[in-house]
Scaffold this active site. Structure first.
Site, PDB file in Angstrom:
ATOM      1  CD  GLN A 276      -3.042  -0.625  -0.059  1.00 44.26           C
ATOM      2  OE1 GLN A 276      -3.173   0.532  -0.445  1.00 44.26           O
ATOM      3  NE2 GLN A 276      -3.717  -1.636  -0.602  1.00 44.26           N
ATOM      4  CE1 TYR A 317      -8.484 -10.837  -8.726  1.00 40.71           C
ATOM      5  CE2 TYR A 317     -10.159 -10.990  -7.014  1.00 40.71           C
ATOM      6  CZ  TYR A 317      -9.789 -11.118  -8.343  1.00 40.71           C
ATOM      7  OH  TYR A 317     -10.710 -11.521  -9.279  1.00 40.71           O
ATOM      8  CD  GLU A 336      -1.065 -11.596  -5.554  1.00 39.12           C
ATOM      9  OE1 GLU A 336      -0.581 -11.221  -6.642  1.00 39.12           O
ATOM     10  OE2 GLU A 336      -2.071 -11.086  -5.044  1.00 39.12           O
ATOM     11  CG  ASP A 380      -7.677  -4.847  -2.320  1.00 38.55           C
ATOM     12  OD1 ASP A 380      -8.212  -4.041  -3.102  1.00 38.55           O
ATOM     13  OD2 ASP A 380      -6.637  -4.585  -1.684  1.00 38.55           O
ATOM     14  CB  CYS A 407      -8.100   0.631  -6.503  1.00 39.18           C
ATOM     15  SG  CYS A 407      -7.866  -0.561  -7.835  1.00 39.18           S
TER      16      CYS A 407
END
Length: 449
Positions: A276, A317, A336, A380, A407
């Site tokens: 992040q 994710y 992932e 996410d 996002c």
């Protein structure tokens, strides 16, 4: 013959999802303009022309909005943070409005007033930057110049950058040190691709210099010891690709792995890895999500506070595991696609002693068997949103709760519209992860009907 730029004048109407201001020309065509605000009359230079719309950049403000302020980075803000031209309260309002508009576009009504969380830190919040390079010939007897640069928004050109208000001073100082070192060696931008720098919350920096020629000694070990960084790498990146992809690691100096703490949980991550950019605001999003991990717990986001049970968590994710390993409880499966991220995730799991946590290397759409009716699912995804196969599996298995951080509210709204076949929206909240830019993060909690 040099093509002359074309200019238009228009009164702008609204901010749209991409971050530009929208106007309508006298011939009915729409224009999408950077550097303008609603209700302003502006002249803009046309940068792209299509049959039904054009794009451009404001060159003169004929009538200014009361929301307009002077940008802090006057020469470069359009490339990095194009909303520096508006008050921060206006930014917050526009971001809430864009979330609402995205969901209304897909006929989804958000049940509560849209709140966009901010810690009110508007500058120096980014912990990662990727610079390009620019050189020009000063003369036959002089070496090329060498400058840090960003790509100019709306064109293929570059803009020289010496400062950027979004970045902490440590990153800027390190970037200048590397630039000056290379300039003294008469290195040209033609030999370089990008410079990636990342810092943790304590201010320690690591760097990666991506080069187009295999020059492992472009920076020596002795020279790196003088740089204000804990480590760095020289990376050859295939010049046929414009992206900063790792073709070969030519040299490594010092410690190139960063560590950070997220909600009290320590994490390791690589310079090029996903982590992040704005950790304090991310931690607030995690705290909000954590209240919903226990099912069927209802929280203050919906003004309710009843208890619930702990179900196992599937984190799709997952990156390096910053969601699943902080709020996912003792029984979390983390999916992932990126191999290096999964390697870091596994190291984090081992270091934390999470015996019941599993790291799975796979695209989320290829790990559908992990989704069951007895899991809370956390997603996410990237800006493209959920893969169609993931949505189909969620509708088929109908896990009791889906916690969806995005996002890109536009693709999140699209996915939510499909999921409302079996789910109701219990809670939602926006997050201003990227102040002075149009980017928005948004959380939606969905409960099975």
């Amino acid at each position: 013959m040099v093509k002359q730029p074309r200019y238009e004048t228009v009164t702008l109407e609204k901010i749209v999802g991409g971050g530009q201001a929208l106007g309508t020309l006298s011939d009915g065509r729409k224009c999408f303009v950077w550097g303008g605000l609603p209700d302003e009359t502006v002249t803009f230079r046309v940068t792209k022309k299509k049959a039904h719309f054009i794009e451009g950049i404001v060159t003169e403000v004929l009538h200014a909005s009361p929301e307009r302020i002077a940008p802090r980075d006057a020469s470069s803000y359009l490339s990095t943070s194009p909303w520096q031209i508006m008050t921060f309260s206006a930014e917050q309002n526009y971001k809430a409005a864009l979330i609402k508009e995205a969901f209304e576009l897909h006929n989804v009504v958000l049940p509560h007033k849209i709140d966009v969380y901010t810690d009110r830190r508007k500058f120096q919040y980014r912990n990662k930057v990727e610079f390009s390079w620019f050189s020009e010939r000063a003369g036959e007897s002089y070496p090329d110049t060498l400058d840090l640069a960003f790509f100019r928004r709306g064109s293929k050109g570059k803009i020289i950058v010496n400062e950027c208000s979004l970045l902490p001073s440590g990153i800027i100082t390190l970037a200048h040190s590397i630039r000056d070192l290379l300039h003294r060696k008469h290195i040209s931008a033609r030999q370089l691709k990008t410079l990636l720098i990342r810092s943790n919350q304590q201010g320690s920096c690591v760097w990666q210099l991506y080069i187009k020629d295999r020059l492992p000694n472009i920076i020596t070990r002795e020279e790196t010891e003088m740089l204000p960084a804990q480590g760095g790498e020289i990376i050859y990146s295939d010049p046929r690709s414009p992206a900063s992809r790792i073709t070969a690691r030519l040299a490594k100096f010092g410690d190139t792995t960063l560590t950070d703490t997220v909600l009290g949980t320590p994490f390791r991550y690589a310079c090029e890895g996903f982590f992040q950019v704005n950790i304090p605001v991310y931690e607030q999003a995690l705290r909000d999500m954590q209240e919903w991990v226990s099912y069927p717990k209802c929280t203050t986001l919906a003004n309710n506070d009843t208890g619930g049970e702990n179900l196992p968590v599937i984190d799709l994710y997952a990156g390096v595991g910053t969601i699943g390993l902080t709020i996912g409880g003792d029984n979390a499966t983390l999916i992932e696609i990126n191999e290096s991220a999964v390697a870091e995730m596994q190291r984090n799991i081992t270091a934390l002693g999470r015996a019941n946590a599993r790291a799975v290397l796979a695209p989320s759409e290829k790990a559908l068997d992990f989704i069951t009716p007895n899991h809370v699912v956390i997603v996410d995804p990237p800006r493209a949103g959920l893969h169609a196969d993931v949505i189909a599996k969620l509708l088929e298995t109908a896990p009791p709760r889906i916690i969806y951080l995005s996002c890109n509210p536009v693709t999140q709204a699209r996915d939510t519209a499909l999921l409302t076949e079996e789910y109701n929206i219990r809670a939602h909240r926006g997050y201003n992860f990227f102040p002075r830019t149009p980017h928005i993060e948004h959380l939606v909690v969905l409960d099975r009907k």
